[in-house]
Enzyme design. Sequence first.
Site, short mmCIF file in Angstrom:
data_model
loop_
_atom_site.label_atom_id
_atom_site.label_comp_id
_atom_site.label_asym_id
_atom_site.label_seq_id
_atom_site.Cartn_x
_atom_site.Cartn_y
_atom_site.Cartn_z
N ASP A 89 0.82 -1.20 0.00
CA ASP A 89 0.00 0.00 0.00
C ASP A 89 0.85 1.26 0.00
O ASP A 89 2.04 1.24 0.38
CB ASP A 89 -0.95 0.01 1.20
CG ASP A 89 -0.24 -0.12 2.54
OD1 ASP A 89 0.81 -0.80 2.60
OD2 ASP A 89 -0.71 0.48 3.53
N GLU A 156 0.17 -1.47 5.82
CA GLU A 156 1.28 -0.97 6.63
C GLU A 156 1.12 0.52 6.91
O GLU A 156 1.51 1.00 7.97
CB GLU A 156 2.61 -1.25 5.93
CG GLU A 156 3.84 -1.08 6.80
CD GLU A 156 4.39 0.35 6.83
OE1 GLU A 156 5.30 0.61 7.64
OE2 GLU A 156 3.90 1.19 6.04
#
Length: 393
Positions: A89, A156
């Site tokens: 991400d 994350e």
Amino acid sequence: MKEGKNMDNPIVTGRYERLLLKTARDLVRIRSVNPPGSEQEVIAYLLDFFRSYSIEAQSFEVEGTRRNIVARIPGKDSTRAIAFTGHMDVVPVSPREALRWTSDPFSGEISGGFLHGRGSSDMKGGLASAMVSMAAVKESGAVPPNDIYLIATVDEEDGMKGSKALLKERFLDKLDLLIVCEPTGLMVCTAGKGRTYGTISIQGGTGHGSLGKGQNAIDLARKLMNLMDEEDFSIYEGTEYGSSFWQPLSIHAGVEPCVVPDELQLKFDARLVPDHDPRDIWIRLDSIIKSLKLENPGYDVSYVIMDMRYGWKVNDDSDSLRMVREAFFAAGIPFSTTFFAGTTDGSILRRKGIECLILGPGDLSCVHRENEKVKVSELLDSMRIYIGIMFSE
């Protein structure tokens, strides 16, 4: 891992430079923005990539369509393993930030010796390097001393749901070393700061805006923030790992413009040097709240702890550190150490007792902002280092 020994590296890394640049560009062009958590296209890309190189890969459910990807190359000794980790991400690009970019934030453009775009440094460059390093090892036909894993996570950049979901997986128990491929400028981070954060809820009382302050939740929050600002962190300041601090990151209050707000949500974040226990932050906050309640009858405040991530350090005489140092020397790349100011998936996965080092291409100072980029030379050098580590023992 055996101390002080490196297996000969049979790979000519120059053959894989084009593949690395293509893979990194492809990943940057995928808008895997979080929030909301749009990693699905990256997940599919990784599965296709590993399948094309006949590398075993599994997906592990996190929530809904969000899944971690774990790839593995078996080694001579499958009771031991080295893992590399990177997240899929990236943080969003706000409309105002987009105006400050000199190119499309998701262009994956290569110019001036840099790969440009959101996620180029944080951290699709490092993820691509680990992926291509595994492909090179697989194609070489050489069997590494220990199993090699690549752990690609979701979320994350938010709550680290991906790495937290993996804590129950048994393969982590055999990991001796975790290399976190976050941007370090190819310095080896042997320590990382801790972090804790949460949401404070403050209750006041509504009233007409013309009648004075009364129990204005914003005024009550200001008193709390003033005391937080006065808190003494001097024993955790100016260390070799920087300083501990806390700060508000967002505030939300209000019913409508003419009504005194009776409720406020304040989010705050604390960044802590490795020896600073995150629980200390909440003890300090409890003390501040207690004093405010004594001074302000009816003061109503509560909080929710969103996460606590402990700082960490690796000793200078660590076998893992020696092994990584040897991989640098074998690649002819200068070796140096530092600490990592942020927290990473390694902060979560090391709860399993895994030794963690942070090492990757990119510059942390240019991430989460306009014109993020990574040096092409660092991408290529990171692959040489990663492959060297994969053949170390």
